[in-house]
Design a protein around this motif. Structure first.
Motif, short mmCIF file in Angstrom:
data_model
loop_
_atom_site.label_atom_id
_atom_site.label_comp_id
_atom_site.label_asym_id
_atom_site.label_seq_id
_atom_site.Cartn_x
_atom_site.Cartn_y
_atom_site.Cartn_z
N SER A 212 0.84 -1.19 0.00
CA SER A 212 0.00 0.00 0.00
C SER A 212 0.88 1.25 0.00
CB SER A 212 -0.90 0.01 1.23
OG SER A 212 -0.14 0.24 2.40
N LYS B 140 -6.09 7.77 0.45
CA LYS B 140 -5.61 6.67 -0.39
C LYS B 140 -4.43 5.95 0.22
CE LYS B 140 -7.42 8.78 -4.59
NZ LYS B 140 -7.18 9.23 -5.96
N ARG C 162 -4.35 2.22 -0.65
CA ARG C 162 -4.29 1.83 -2.07
C ARG C 162 -2.94 1.21 -2.40
NH1 ARG C 162 -7.65 4.90 -5.67
NH2 ARG C 162 -9.72 5.00 -4.71
N GLN D 178 -2.58 0.73 -8.00
CA GLN D 178 -3.93 1.28 -8.05
C GLN D 178 -3.93 2.81 -8.05
OE1 GLN D 178 -5.41 -0.68 -4.49
NE2 GLN D 178 -6.47 -2.23 -5.71
N LEU D 179 -2.74 3.40 -8.12
CA LEU D 179 -2.61 4.85 -8.09
C LEU D 179 -2.25 5.38 -9.48
CD1 LEU D 179 -0.46 5.09 -4.85
CD2 LEU D 179 -2.88 5.68 -5.04
#
Length: 229
Positions: A107, A143, A146, A150-151
């Motif tokens: 993440s 975020k 995330r 996914q960014l």
């Protein structure tokens, strides 16, 4: 440009660097004098091959000069033993590169905890808490969980900026940090770097070909043939 001794974060004195051997030997840096103050942003611009990246490697303690001195926060660092240079680099210098180098399976917050757990006396929960705070500073507070993949590109570079701040360094070195971003994201990221430098009282040095962004810094150095013009 004038500077006070108390605010001086980085200073170089007569730095030289040659690369290559024999007929391929090139005198890349020819006596660089540089002084950077706390809480300001600086940029270096110049044609390819003028020595910008070589200088950045020296300042980041990833290479050693052939002659001259490099001082960081009052400590001479160019001649330090390799283990000490590694410790200083991990603790007192942050890096932002053209490519974000995030671990996609982790993440955003976890990507920030890695340098903290490696270089600071800190437990994982405290590191995660600091990571979330830093991501909030760069506008990604929603975020933190995330994954890297996914960014968006702009978000990944903002995570990279937050990661550079993770160990509360004296100096942040950025090598073409907006090189892979469009104009809008480039400006947003650069504005963020400016704001963070002033708000957190940190020093940021950016190597870039983007003249608009370079001129937006507090000071812009022009380099040619291994010297500042």
């Amino acid at each position: 440009m004038t500077e006070s001794k108390e605010n001086l974060v980085l200073e170089t004195r007569g730095v030289h660097r040659t690369l290559g051997e024999g007929i391929d030997k090139v005198h890349v840096l020819r006596g660089i004098d540089l002084r950077l103050e706390r809480g300001k942003t600086y940029s270096i611009v110049g044609p390819s091959g003028c020595g910008k990246s070589t200088l950045l490697y020296l300042l980041g303690l990833l290479d050693r000069p052939d002659a001259g001195e490099i001082w960081l926060a009052g400590q001479r660092v160019d001649h330090a033993a390799e283990a000490e240079r590694t410790r200083i680099r991990g603790r007192r210098i942050g890096f932002v590169f053209q490519f974000h180098f995030l671990l996609s399976e982790f993440s955003a917050a976890e990507n920030l905890t890695l340098p903290m757990l490696k270089h600071l006396p800190i437990d994982r929960e405290t590191a995660l808490e600091r990571a979330r705070e830093l991501l909030g500073l760069v506008g990604l507070g929603d975020k933190t969980a995330r994954k890297g993949n996914q960014l968006s590109g702009g978000e990944r570079q903002r995570v990279a900026v937050a990661r550079a701040l993770a160990n509360d360094p004296d100096l942040i070195l950025a090598d073409e940090p907006t090189g892979n971003l469009d104009y809008q994201n480039s400006k947003a990221l650069f504005d963020q770097l400016q704001a963070l430098a002033h708000e957190l009282n940190r020093t940021i040095l950016v190597v870039t070909h983007n003249l608009d962004l370079a001129r937006a810094c507090d000071h812009c150095f022009h380099m040619r043939d291994g010297l500042f013009e």
